[in-house]
Design a protein around this motif. Structure first.
Motif, PDB file in Angstrom:
ATOM      1  N   ASN A  86       0.837  -1.193   0.000  1.00  0.00           N
ATOM      2  CA  ASN A  86       0.000   0.000   0.000  1.00  0.00           C
ATOM      3  C   ASN A  86       0.876   1.249   0.000  1.00  0.00           C
ATOM      4  N   PHE A  87       0.436   2.276  -0.721  1.00  0.00           N
ATOM      5  CA  PHE A  87       1.147   3.551  -0.786  1.00  0.00           C
ATOM      6  C   PHE A  87       0.179   4.657  -0.385  1.00  0.00           C
ATOM      7  N   ILE A  88       0.480   5.336   0.724  1.00  0.00           N
ATOM      8  CA  ILE A  88      -0.404   6.350   1.278  1.00  0.00           C
ATOM      9  C   ILE A  88      -0.137   7.712   0.634  1.00  0.00           C
ATOM     10  N   LEU A  89      -1.181   8.360   0.162  1.00  0.00           N
ATOM     11  CA  LEU A  89      -1.079   9.705  -0.386  1.00  0.00           C
ATOM     12  C   LEU A  89      -1.430  10.701   0.717  1.00  0.00           C
ATOM     13  N   ASP A  90      -0.428  11.155   1.428  1.00  0.00           N
ATOM     14  CA  ASP A  90      -0.650  12.038   2.578  1.00  0.00           C
ATOM     15  C   ASP A  90      -0.074  13.422   2.290  1.00  0.00           C
ATOM     16  N   LYS A  91      -0.868  14.257   1.621  1.00  0.00           N
ATOM     17  CA  LYS A  91      -0.468  15.619   1.265  1.00  0.00           C
ATOM     18  C   LYS A  91       0.903  15.667   0.579  1.00  0.00           C
ATOM     19  N   PRO A  92       1.061  14.918  -0.520  1.00  0.00           N
ATOM     20  CA  PRO A  92       2.367  14.917  -1.200  1.00  0.00           C
ATOM     21  C   PRO A  92       2.628  16.230  -1.921  1.00  0.00           C
ATOM     22  N   GLU A  93       3.900  16.494  -2.156  1.00  0.00           N
ATOM     23  CA  GLU A  93       4.291  17.634  -2.987  1.00  0.00           C
ATOM     24  C   GLU A  93       3.842  17.356  -4.416  1.00  0.00           C
ATOM     25  N   ILE A  94       3.251  18.349  -5.067  1.00  0.00           N
ATOM     26  CA  ILE A  94       2.864  18.221  -6.476  1.00  0.00           C
ATOM     27  C   ILE A  94       3.938  18.920  -7.300  1.00  0.00           C
ATOM     28  N   TRP A  95       4.650  18.142  -8.065  1.00  0.00           N
ATOM     29  CA  TRP A  95       5.813  18.660  -8.783  1.00  0.00           C
ATOM     30  C   TRP A  95       5.469  18.917 -10.258  1.00  0.00           C
ATOM     31  N   GLU A  96       5.868  20.088 -10.756  1.00  0.00           N
ATOM     32  CA  GLU A  96       5.595  20.505 -12.142  1.00  0.00           C
ATOM     33  C   GLU A  96       6.776  20.117 -13.045  1.00  0.00           C
ATOM     34  N   PRO A  97       6.590  19.146 -13.951  1.00  0.00           N
ATOM     35  CA  PRO A  97       7.700  18.712 -14.800  1.00  0.00           C
ATOM     36  C   PRO A  97       7.912  19.555 -16.063  1.00  0.00           C
ATOM     37  N   ARG A  98       6.963  20.442 -16.351  1.00  0.00           N
ATOM     38  CA  ARG A  98       7.122  21.246 -17.575  1.00  0.00           C
ATOM     39  C   ARG A  98       8.295  22.205 -17.411  1.00  0.00           C
ATOM     40  N   LEU A  99       9.220  22.114 -18.334  1.00  0.00           N
ATOM     41  CA  LEU A  99      10.421  22.933 -18.278  1.00  0.00           C
ATOM     42  C   LEU A  99      10.104  24.374 -18.646  1.00  0.00           C
ATOM     43  N   LYS A 100      10.635  25.310 -17.869  1.00  0.00           N
ATOM     44  CA  LYS A 100      10.423  26.726 -18.142  1.00  0.00           C
ATOM     45  C   LYS A 100      11.166  27.124 -19.414  1.00  0.00           C
ATOM     46  N   TYR A 101      10.808  28.290 -19.930  1.00  0.00           N
ATOM     47  CA  TYR A 101      11.530  28.855 -21.064  1.00  0.00           C
ATOM     48  C   TYR A 101      12.700  29.687 -20.547  1.00  0.00           C
ATOM     49  N   TYR A 102      13.867  29.502 -21.177  1.00  0.00           N
ATOM     50  CA  TYR A 102      15.060  30.266 -20.812  1.00  0.00           C
ATOM     51  C   TYR A 102      15.695  30.835 -22.080  1.00  0.00           C
ATOM     52  N   PRO A 103      14.985  31.682 -22.813  1.00  0.00           N
ATOM     53  CA  PRO A 103      15.515  32.167 -24.097  1.00  0.00           C
ATOM     54  C   PRO A 103      16.805  32.952 -23.956  1.00  0.00           C
ATOM     55  N   GLU A 104      17.042  33.520 -22.781  1.00  0.00           N
ATOM     56  CA  GLU A 104      18.238  34.349 -22.601  1.00  0.00           C
ATOM     57  C   GLU A 104      19.517  33.523 -22.515  1.00  0.00           C
ATOM     58  N   ILE A 105      19.391  32.226 -22.234  1.00  0.00           N
ATOM     59  CA  ILE A 105      20.579  31.398 -22.059  1.00  0.00           C
ATOM     60  C   ILE A 105      21.482  31.449 -23.288  1.00  0.00           C
ATOM     61  N   TYR A 106      20.869  31.321 -24.472  1.00  0.00           N
ATOM     62  CA  TYR A 106      21.660  31.285 -25.696  1.00  0.00           C
ATOM     63  C   TYR A 106      22.437  32.576 -25.905  1.00  0.00           C
ATOM     64  N   PHE A 107      21.863  33.690 -25.513  1.00  0.00           N
ATOM     65  CA  PHE A 107      22.462  35.000 -25.793  1.00  0.00           C
ATOM     66  C   PHE A 107      23.478  35.433 -24.729  1.00  0.00           C
ATOM     67  N   ARG A 108      23.582  34.652 -23.643  1.00  0.00           N
ATOM     68  CA  ARG A 108      24.516  35.012 -22.580  1.00  0.00           C
ATOM     69  C   ARG A 108      25.566  33.924 -22.411  1.00  0.00           C
ATOM     70  N   ASN A 109      26.779  34.238 -22.768  1.00  0.00           N
ATOM     71  CA  ASN A 109      27.913  33.367 -22.472  1.00  0.00           C
ATOM     72  C   ASN A 109      27.745  31.936 -22.970  1.00  0.00           C
ATOM     73  N   LYS A 110      27.187  31.788 -24.175  1.00  0.00           N
ATOM     74  CA  LYS A 110      26.979  30.440 -24.695  1.00  0.00           C
ATOM     75  C   LYS A 110      28.284  29.667 -24.804  1.00  0.00           C
ATOM     76  N   GLN A 111      29.330  30.324 -25.270  1.00  0.00           N
ATOM     77  CA  GLN A 111      30.607  29.635 -25.434  1.00  0.00           C
ATOM     78  C   GLN A 111      31.163  29.146 -24.099  1.00  0.00           C
ATOM     79  N   LYS A 112      30.946  29.937 -23.053  1.00  0.00           N
ATOM     80  CA  LYS A 112      31.405  29.520 -21.722  1.00  0.00           C
ATOM     81  C   LYS A 112      30.640  28.291 -21.257  1.00  0.00           C
ATOM     82  N   PHE A 113      29.330  28.268 -21.528  1.00  0.00           N
ATOM     83  CA  PHE A 113      28.516  27.117 -21.146  1.00  0.00           C
ATOM     84  C   PHE A 113      28.983  25.861 -21.875  1.00  0.00           C
ATOM     85  N   ILE A 114      29.212  25.998 -23.194  1.00  0.00           N
ATOM     86  CA  ILE A 114      29.642  24.854 -23.992  1.00  0.00           C
ATOM     87  C   ILE A 114      30.988  24.336 -23.489  1.00  0.00           C
TER      88      ILE A 114
END
Length: 300
Positions: A86-114
């Motif tokens: 048995n697995f009890i559901l006792d007020k579990p954390e609800i986690w959002e798997p949808r990844l946020k948008y980070y459009p600025e990543i490419y324009f900031r220090n991409k070469q350093k990231f790579i």
């Protein structure tokens, strides 16, 4: 009796749909449940949260309970019944798997990231997957007429990069999807790599990229993946379908959060944690992120 500590949002929103699920596979830290062509995981707290996962509150060796998981899953009140457990559901954390948008990543220090990601993977990445081939093709783009005496991974990666450099985005998407099902295990290396590539395109696919080739390649790649899911395992099909919908495991979220904060120490820690997943799965996914960022030069 175990307590569910965290639920991914898609699982929480369709708990009723879990009824009737059956056990697909059992491992030391994870139980995979099959329902309507997708896999939902019950897993230890040490396993990164997934897009379709339920994490329990304590570490347990599920394989020692393998004889207990018989019949189909049922849910009554706040309890999940799976065979004798048995697995009890006792007020579990609800986690959002949808990844946020980070459009600025490419324009900031991409070469350093790579450069940083290359170093982390080179030193700490696990062998046996796609890593060596990704490193072999990244320094330059090989022409179509080159003598491709490489592995199948290498040949596909090289051809896909050439298509992208020529702005043949449909060709690039079709070529890179030849990686689907390539490799061994429940999640072949080619599939893990593609999840990483999709994460890059998703993360920067905001209104800022409307006029670039990113959106077109992203949509072409997602369409090709959905057309080729039958070529791989059920576990990988689930991960690829979720990635196409913008849903990724906790490991990916931590990588992009570190990148957006330009925190190389967090990036290093997040990368090590990601590469600890599976035999080479985490490393292959991180290689997909690395290759994806590298190819963005052809998409802007």
């Amino acid at each position: 009796m175990f307590h569910i500590k965290a639920l991914s949002k898609p699982v929480f929103q369709d708990l009723e749909g879990l009824k009737g699920a059956k056990v697909h596979s059992i491992f030391k830290r994870v139980i995979n449940l099959e329902r309507q062509g997708k896999l939902i995981s019950i897993q230890n707290p040490s396993v990164p949260k997934g897009s379709l996962s339920m994490n329990i509150s304590e570490e347990v060796d599920f394989s020692s309970y393998s004889t207990c998981f018989r019949g189909h899953l049922d849910i009554k009140d706040n309890t999940i019944y799976l065979g004798a457990l048995n697995f009890i559901l006792d007020k579990p954390e609800i986690w959002e798997p949808r990844l946020k948008y980070y459009p600025e990543i490419y324009f900031r220090n991409k070469q350093k990231f790579i450069k940083t990601l290359k170093s982390i993977i080179m030193i700490n990445g696990k062998e046996g997957g796609i890593k060596e081939d990704v490193f072999n093709v990244m320094p330059s783009v090989v022409s179509h007429n080159a003598d491709l005496k490489y592995s199948h991974y290498n040949e596909i990666l090289t051809k896909a990069a050439n298509y992208l450099s020529e702005k043949d985005l449909g060709g690039g998407a079709k070529e890179i999807c030849n990686l689907i099902g390539m490799g061994i295990g429940l999640t072949p290396s080619g599939d893990d790599f593609l999840v990483g590539v999709i994460s890059v395109l998703h993360s920067i696919n905001s209104t800022k990229s409307e006029k670039s080739y990113v959106k077109e390649f992203y949509e072409s790649l997602c369409a090709e993946i959905l057309c080729n899911l039958s070529k791989t395992t059920m576990v990988s099909r689930t991960y690829l379908q979720e990635a196409v919908c913008g849903n990724f495991s906790e490991s990916f979220h931590n990588i992009y959060k570190a990148l957006s904060e330009e925190d190389l120490e967090k990036l290093y820690e997040a990368s090590l944690n990601m590469m600890a997943v599976g035999h080479s799965s985490g490393t292959d996914g991180l290689c997909g992120i690395l290759w994806g960022f590298y190819q963005l030069d052809f998409l802007y």
